[in-house]
Design a protein around this motif. Structure first.
Motif, mmCIF file in Angstrom:
data_model
loop_
_atom_site.group_PDB
_atom_site.id
_atom_site.type_symbol
_atom_site.label_atom_id
_atom_site.label_comp_id
_atom_site.label_asym_id
_atom_site.label_seq_id
_atom_site.Cartn_x
_atom_site.Cartn_y
_atom_site.Cartn_z
ATOM 1 N N TRP A 268 -13.356 -0.699 3.071
ATOM 2 C CA TRP A 268 -12.570 0.158 2.178
ATOM 3 C C TRP A 268 -11.372 -0.599 1.607
ATOM 4 O O TRP A 268 -11.081 -0.513 0.410
ATOM 5 N N LEU A 269 -10.664 -1.341 2.455
ATOM 6 C CA LEU A 269 -9.505 -2.109 1.992
ATOM 7 C C LEU A 269 -9.920 -3.216 1.024
ATOM 8 O O LEU A 269 -9.145 -3.605 0.153
ATOM 9 N N ARG A 270 -11.135 -3.707 1.170
ATOM 10 C CA ARG A 270 -11.646 -4.746 0.282
ATOM 11 C C ARG A 270 -12.063 -4.167 -1.070
ATOM 12 O O ARG A 270 -11.880 -4.794 -2.115
ATOM 13 N N PHE A 271 -12.638 -2.950 -1.053
ATOM 14 C CA PHE A 271 -13.126 -2.321 -2.288
ATOM 15 C C PHE A 271 -12.603 -0.885 -2.398
ATOM 16 O O PHE A 271 -13.387 0.065 -2.430
ATOM 17 N N PRO A 272 -11.282 -0.696 -2.455
ATOM 18 C CA PRO A 272 -10.742 0.673 -2.485
ATOM 19 C C PRO A 272 -11.094 1.405 -3.778
ATOM 20 O O PRO A 272 -11.084 0.820 -4.856
ATOM 21 N N TYR A 273 -11.437 2.676 -3.608
ATOM 22 C CA TYR A 273 -11.714 3.557 -4.756
ATOM 23 C C TYR A 273 -12.824 3.006 -5.660
ATOM 24 O O TYR A 273 -12.807 3.207 -6.872
ATOM 25 N N MET B 4 0.836 -1.205 0.000
ATOM 26 C CA MET B 4 0.000 0.000 0.000
ATOM 27 C C MET B 4 0.872 1.257 0.000
ATOM 28 O O MET B 4 1.898 1.312 0.684
ATOM 29 N N THR B 5 0.445 2.257 -0.723
ATOM 30 C CA THR B 5 1.159 3.512 -0.776
ATOM 31 C C THR B 5 0.716 4.410 0.371
ATOM 32 O O THR B 5 -0.251 4.110 1.094
ATOM 33 N N PHE B 6 1.428 5.529 0.512
ATOM 34 C CA PHE B 6 1.071 6.477 1.567
ATOM 35 C C PHE B 6 -0.355 6.976 1.390
ATOM 36 O O PHE B 6 -1.110 7.096 2.363
ATOM 37 N N ILE B 7 -0.746 7.260 0.149
ATOM 38 C CA ILE B 7 -2.091 7.767 -0.106
ATOM 39 C C ILE B 7 -3.153 6.725 0.239
ATOM 40 O O ILE B 7 -4.241 7.052 0.711
ATOM 41 N N ASP B 8 -2.811 5.433 0.033
ATOM 42 C CA ASP B 8 -3.741 4.363 0.414
ATOM 43 C C ASP B 8 -3.951 4.341 1.925
ATOM 44 O O ASP B 8 -5.089 4.213 2.405
ATOM 45 N N TRP B 9 -2.858 4.435 2.671
ATOM 46 C CA TRP B 9 -2.956 4.454 4.130
ATOM 47 C C TRP B 9 -3.708 5.694 4.613
ATOM 48 O O TRP B 9 -4.485 5.628 5.582
ATOM 49 N N PHE C 284 -6.111 7.381 3.041
ATOM 50 C CA PHE C 284 -7.546 7.221 2.830
ATOM 51 C C PHE C 284 -8.131 6.167 3.762
ATOM 52 O O PHE C 284 -9.289 6.271 4.188
ATOM 53 N N THR C 285 -7.351 5.143 4.089
ATOM 54 C CA THR C 285 -7.813 4.144 5.048
ATOM 55 C C THR C 285 -8.071 4.790 6.406
ATOM 56 O O THR C 285 -9.081 4.511 7.069
ATOM 57 N N PHE C 286 -7.153 5.669 6.806
ATOM 58 C CA PHE C 286 -7.310 6.374 8.080
ATOM 59 C C PHE C 286 -8.517 7.302 8.040
ATOM 60 O O PHE C 286 -9.282 7.396 9.012
ATOM 61 N N VAL C 287 -8.723 7.978 6.911
ATOM 62 C CA VAL C 287 -9.872 8.872 6.759
ATOM 63 C C VAL C 287 -11.171 8.074 6.875
ATOM 64 O O VAL C 287 -12.119 8.491 7.550
ATOM 65 N N ILE D 119 -13.638 0.172 12.422
ATOM 66 C CA ILE D 119 -12.842 -0.956 11.916
ATOM 67 C C ILE D 119 -13.512 -1.589 10.704
ATOM 68 O O ILE D 119 -12.848 -1.869 9.692
ATOM 69 N N LEU D 120 -14.820 -1.813 10.791
ATOM 70 C CA LEU D 120 -15.527 -2.445 9.674
ATOM 71 C C LEU D 120 -15.526 -1.549 8.440
ATOM 72 O O LEU D 120 -15.339 -2.032 7.315
ATOM 73 N N PHE D 121 -15.704 -0.251 8.628
ATOM 74 C CA PHE D 121 -15.650 0.666 7.483
ATOM 75 C C PHE D 121 -14.275 0.607 6.827
ATOM 76 O O PHE D 121 -14.159 0.574 5.592
ATOM 77 N N ALA D 122 -13.209 0.582 7.647
ATOM 78 C CA ALA D 122 -11.856 0.533 7.102
ATOM 79 C C ALA D 122 -11.602 -0.781 6.369
ATOM 80 O O ALA D 122 -10.971 -0.804 5.299
#
Length: 271
Positions: A94-99, A1-6, A8-11, A88-91
């Motif tokens: 998101w990791l399962r279906f990013p963007y 994962m890139t910085f931008i991925d992390w 958005f995960t945090f957001v 946690i579930l939202f994150a």
């Protein structure tokens, strides 16, 4: 994962925590038939309106030491737990279906599943705004986002959703009907039937097979565990709705891939 991925995960995590805070309001007020918008959040003991800093998701409870700032009455740890669970579930989704635009209906469904599960645990019924609402909103999203069902074309997405709704509703309705005829009593609440209809509308008919199997398996494991620890009476205190919700979340987080792998294996193909 890139910085931008992390990033958005945090957001999304923070976004989930905020919605978890709103969930606490809904879980408390909906069964009481109160508005979820007004009045402002307040201490249920002294009825004092809470300051904005007391309502910071997760951390507000920690900063207060689990007690009301004004009357010092204890605040249940369930509040930050629900906020953390939602975050946690939202994150994870998101990791399962990013963007991916399917995030919108899946996050909405997750919100509804947590809401329905907690009300079901507290009150032993599922809110119609979760079950019937899901049966209405699911086909709308499926028409707008046919990718939810892995098809192209808005009409195809709607058709898949309606088939899923019919299969989900019909499968548990049949179980409930047979249970009543055989046992001479309700074997399953009608709220569970409507919930399965909503899940079929969002996730498609194939998810129903997975959800029924996994929810039944988890329910059986929990029931046996209660018996093993001498807590058999606890079985009646946990309705079936939360097991259905848990299985549905498993489906969104990877159960669909397991189903596809099984289908490929069963048909003699490769996955």
């Amino acid at each position: 994962m890139t910085f931008i991925d992390w990033y958005f995960t945090f957001v999304v995590f923070l976004f989930g925590a905020c919605w978890g805070s709103f969930l606490n309001v809904c879980i408390y007020r909906i069964p009481a038939e109160l508005s979820v918008v007004k009045p402002r959040s307040r201490c249920p003991k002294c009825m004092t309106n809470l300051a904005w800093k007391d309502n910071i998701p997760i951390f507000g409870w920690i900063f207060l030491g689990g007690k009301c700032r004004y009357c010092k009455a204890p605040i249940s740890a369930r509040y930050p737990s629900i906020e953390l669970l939602t975050a946690i579930l939202f994150a994870l989704i998101w990791l399962r279906f990013p963007y991916d635009l399917v995030l919108v209906p899946y996050l909405l469904l997750t919100f509804g599943l947590i809401l329905g599960s907690m009300v079901d645990v507290d009150e032993m019924w599922l809110p119609d705004r979760v079950t019937i609402g899901g049966m209405i909103v699911g086909p709308i999203f499926s028409f707008l986002l046919p990718a939810m069902h892995g098809v192209e074309g808005h009409v195809a997405g709607l058709v898949e959703s309606l088939i899923g709704l019919a299969v989900g509703f019909g499968s548990l309705w049949s179980v409930a009907l047979i249970g009543r005829l055989v046992l001479k009593k309700d074997a399953m609440g009608f709220g569970d039937v409507k919930l399965m209809g909503a899940l079929g509308a969002f996730l498609g008919w194939e998810s129903i097979i997975f959800i029924v199997f996994v929810s039944s398996l988890v329910g059986a494991i929990v029931g046996v565990s209660f018996i093993a620890f001498g807590k058999k009476e606890w079985q009646s205190k946990i309705p079936f709705g939360p097991y259905i919700a848990l299985a549905a979340i498993f489906w969104m987080l990877g159960g669909s891939s397991l189903w596809e792998a099984y289908a490929a294996w069963a048909s003699g193909g490769a996955y």
